[in-house]
Design an enzyme around this catalytic site. Sequence first.
Site, mmCIF file in Angstrom:
data_model
loop_
_atom_site.group_PDB
_atom_site.id
_atom_site.type_symbol
_atom_site.label_atom_id
_atom_site.label_comp_id
_atom_site.label_asym_id
_atom_site.label_seq_id
_atom_site.Cartn_x
_atom_site.Cartn_y
_atom_site.Cartn_z
ATOM 1 N N PRO A 1 48.049 42.198 42.888
ATOM 2 C CA PRO A 1 48.484 42.135 41.905
ATOM 3 C C PRO A 1 47.723 41.074 40.569
ATOM 4 O O PRO A 1 47.127 39.667 39.888
ATOM 5 C CB PRO A 1 49.704 41.403 41.350
ATOM 6 N N GLU A 2 46.654 41.810 40.421
ATOM 7 C CA GLU A 2 45.352 41.063 39.199
ATOM 8 C C GLU A 2 46.304 42.312 37.674
ATOM 9 O O GLU A 2 47.062 43.246 37.348
ATOM 10 C CB GLU A 2 44.205 40.861 39.519
#
Length: 284
Positions: free
Chosen positions: A6-7
């Site tokens: 999760p960026e």
Amino acid sequence: MEAALPELPEVETVRRTLEPAVGRRVLGVWTSGLPLRMSRPVDRIGLERAAVGAVLGAVRRHGKYLMLEFEDRGELVLVHLGMSGRLRLVQLREPEVPHTHVVFALDGARQIRFSDPRRFGFVDVAPSGARMREHPALAGLGRDPLLERVGGSFLHEALRRSRQVVKTILLDQRILAGVGNIYACEALWLARIAPTVRGHKLSRAQSDELMRAVRAVLRRALTRGGTSLRDFVDADGIEGENAEYLRVYGREGEPCLRRGCGGTIRRVVIQGRSTFYCPRCQRR
DNA sequence: TAGAGCCTGCGG
DNA sequence: CCGCAGGCTCTA
């Protein structure tokens, strides 16, 4: 190939999928009781105070942080997905996945569920509005490259001030918020800059190019993020999608994909993190 | 400012 | 079955 961490683009995709919950009222909050990031317990009392009985007004994002804002409340719910966190809007009847730690029950037989096997993420309460930044996680947060106009001059200034290598600077959330290990590698490849170059060595022109590359890489991933998320239930779907658009990350020993380069992707460790780059076309 | 620690899943 | 994966916080 691993699933998308999760960026910024993944978090933005999650934010969009939560939008249909706006307008719904929170009926209750449940927590697993297990500690999350840094072994800290979830503030269930605070979550109840912030959300229960209130209507979800908006879902916002800054960098990798998500904010659930409620109508007529002085607090918001702050969420970080860490490494393995998921935040999903589901029907009540949908079976709960393992490692579910926070559940917001909504009207209309819906729930917002936070699950996180590694518990590097967190769910917390912060003041809403202008006082949001009083929360320590948001206090020093830098600029969001997709929400704000961030020019090459801003990055150049940050690079000049630092004695760190450029990749470390890209990962510094106090400067740019939302860039993680994968997209830092990808942006540097796109800008043809080696991750090991000291920040202050970069010219203004290179800073401009790097800033453009950061935005391009994030935007491109975001357009595919929706696709990834639709395939999400089908775990294999994500991996294929990922492998398709990552140019350097995870490609150690494989040929550089830049036309006419002919180099071989190398892996080095910077700040304890795998860093992939092409020593042939990325300038030192 | 570098490095340890937090945590589970999974690859070798 | 060990050790790596990594975002963030805390300590030395």
